[in-house]
Design a protein around this motif. Structure first.
Motif, PDB file in Angstrom:
ATOM      1  N   ASP A  66     -15.601  -2.000   3.411  1.00 21.19           N
ATOM      2  CA  ASP A  66     -15.174  -0.647   3.048  1.00 21.19           C
ATOM      3  C   ASP A  66     -13.727  -0.712   2.596  1.00 21.19           C
ATOM      4  OD1 ASP A  66     -13.232   0.438   5.333  1.00 21.19           O
ATOM      5  OD2 ASP A  66     -14.808  -0.752   6.283  1.00 21.19           O
ATOM      6  N   THR A  67     -13.331   0.275   1.813  1.00 22.85           N
ATOM      7  CA  THR A  67     -11.933   0.357   1.396  1.00 22.85           C
ATOM      8  C   THR A  67     -11.567   1.804   1.126  1.00 22.85           C
ATOM      9  OG1 THR A  67     -10.228  -0.665   0.017  1.00 22.85           O
ATOM     10  CG2 THR A  67     -12.264   0.007  -1.108  1.00 22.85           C
ATOM     11  N   ASN A  68     -10.277   2.036   1.077  1.00 19.48           N
ATOM     12  CA  ASN A  68      -9.751   3.364   0.796  1.00 19.48           C
ATOM     13  C   ASN A  68     -10.055   3.754  -0.657  1.00 19.48           C
ATOM     14  OD1 ASN A  68      -8.295   5.028   2.696  1.00 19.48           O
ATOM     15  ND2 ASN A  68      -6.653   5.144   1.199  1.00 19.48           N
ATOM     16  N   MET A 128      -8.721  -3.422  -4.842  1.00 21.99           N
ATOM     17  CA  MET A 128      -9.906  -3.842  -4.098  1.00 21.99           C
ATOM     18  C   MET A 128     -11.179  -3.259  -4.709  1.00 21.99           C
ATOM     19  SD  MET A 128     -11.256  -5.689  -1.794  1.00 21.99           S
ATOM     20  CE  MET A 128     -10.060  -6.197  -0.570  1.00 21.99           C
ATOM     21  N   ASN A 143      -7.447   2.421  -3.118  1.00 27.88           N
ATOM     22  CA  ASN A 143      -7.165   0.982  -3.187  1.00 27.88           C
ATOM     23  C   ASN A 143      -7.827   0.421  -4.450  1.00 27.88           C
ATOM     24  OD1 ASN A 143      -6.761  -1.757  -2.813  1.00 27.88           O
ATOM     25  ND2 ASN A 143      -7.187  -1.689  -0.619  1.00 27.88           N
ATOM     26  N   HIS A 195     -12.890  -7.130   6.833  1.00 28.26           N
ATOM     27  CA  HIS A 195     -11.806  -6.195   7.145  1.00 28.26           C
ATOM     28  C   HIS A 195     -10.453  -6.874   6.949  1.00 28.26           C
ATOM     29  CE1 HIS A 195     -13.982  -2.759   8.564  1.00 28.26           C
ATOM     30  NE2 HIS A 195     -14.323  -3.234   9.734  1.00 28.26           N
ATOM     31  N   GLN A 200      -3.640   4.285   3.211  1.00 27.88           N
ATOM     32  CA  GLN A 200      -4.288   3.199   3.946  1.00 27.88           C
ATOM     33  C   GLN A 200      -3.242   2.323   4.633  1.00 27.88           C
ATOM     34  OE1 GLN A 200      -6.806   0.684   1.536  1.00 27.88           O
ATOM     35  NE2 GLN A 200      -7.852  -0.173   3.303  1.00 27.88           N
ATOM     36  N   ARG A 224     -13.828   6.229   4.015  1.00 28.39           N
ATOM     37  CA  ARG A 224     -13.726   5.023   3.194  1.00 28.39           C
ATOM     38  C   ARG A 224     -14.969   4.868   2.326  1.00 28.39           C
ATOM     39  NH1 ARG A 224      -9.156   5.206   5.153  1.00 28.39           N
ATOM     40  NH2 ARG A 224      -8.310   3.783   6.672  1.00 28.39           N
ATOM     41  N   ARG A 232       0.850  -1.203   0.000  1.00 34.76           N
ATOM     42  CA  ARG A 232       0.000   0.000   0.000  1.00 34.76           C
ATOM     43  C   ARG A 232       0.887   1.254   0.000  1.00 34.76           C
ATOM     44  NH1 ARG A 232      -3.386  -0.094  -2.235  1.00 34.76           N
ATOM     45  NH2 ARG A 232      -4.650   1.469  -1.270  1.00 34.76           N
TER      46      ARG A 232
END
Length: 170
Positions: free
Chosen positions: A132-134, A140, A137, A96, A36, A162, A29
């Motif tokens: 959830d994600t950044n 993802m 990202n 997560h 993140q 997010r 990352r």
């Protein structure tokens, strides 16, 4: 020859392998220019807590740990205040801390993981999966789109905003 892939609960003996996989993911990352996971989370304590609470899962390929994930049932306080709207209000699985061992990178392991999470959710009679994600990202985000997750809005988690997604399983 096809690999035998299984999803199982993580054991305390898996802790060091899981932490190594998470450290690889944190570094990936960082190299991708993401914010993140760059503030000391997740850490070894996170892994130990996941395992102790029964949230930690590993996906194995021919018996070797390839992916780590935390699966939490019906409990993510940050999800109660979403800027937007979830698709459902029933029981849900929270996804997560998805991290892939570098040895397995580029092999579609996270897509396979999400298939296993869907099966896990179905087998427990749970209505949906929330994740959830950044914003940055991209891998993802592409997987969630590919797997049919719906964008629901934004949540604030671990000090950042997010993107939040949900998929109805049944």
């Amino acid at each position: 020859m096809a690999q035998e892939i299984k999803l199982r609960k993580a054991e305390i003996e898996d802790r060091d392998i899981i932490w190594n996989i998470l450290q690889q993911a944190i570094e990936r990352r960082r190299k991708d220019g993401s914010t993140q996971w760059q503030e000391g989370y997740p850490n070894l304590g996170t892994v130990e807590s996941d395992i102790a609470k029964g949230f930690g899962y590993v996906m194995t390929a021919d018996g070797e740990i390839s992916v780590y994930v935390a699966l939490i049932l019906n409990d993510e306080p940050a999800y109660s205040t979403i800027e937007g709207a979830w698709l459902s209000n029933g029981e849900f699985v929270v996804v997560h801390r998805v991290a892939v061992d570098e040895k397995f990178a580029g092999q579609g392991m996270v897509k396979i993981l999400f298939d296993h999470i869907e099966e896990f959710t179905r087998s427990h009679g749970i209505q949906s999966i929330k994740v959830d994600t950044n914003y940055d990202n991209i891998p993802m985000l592409k997987i969630l789109e590919n797997k049919g997750y719906s964008y629901c809005g934004e949540v604030v988690l671990a000090g950042g905003v997010r993107k939040a997604f949900e998929k109805i399983i049944f």
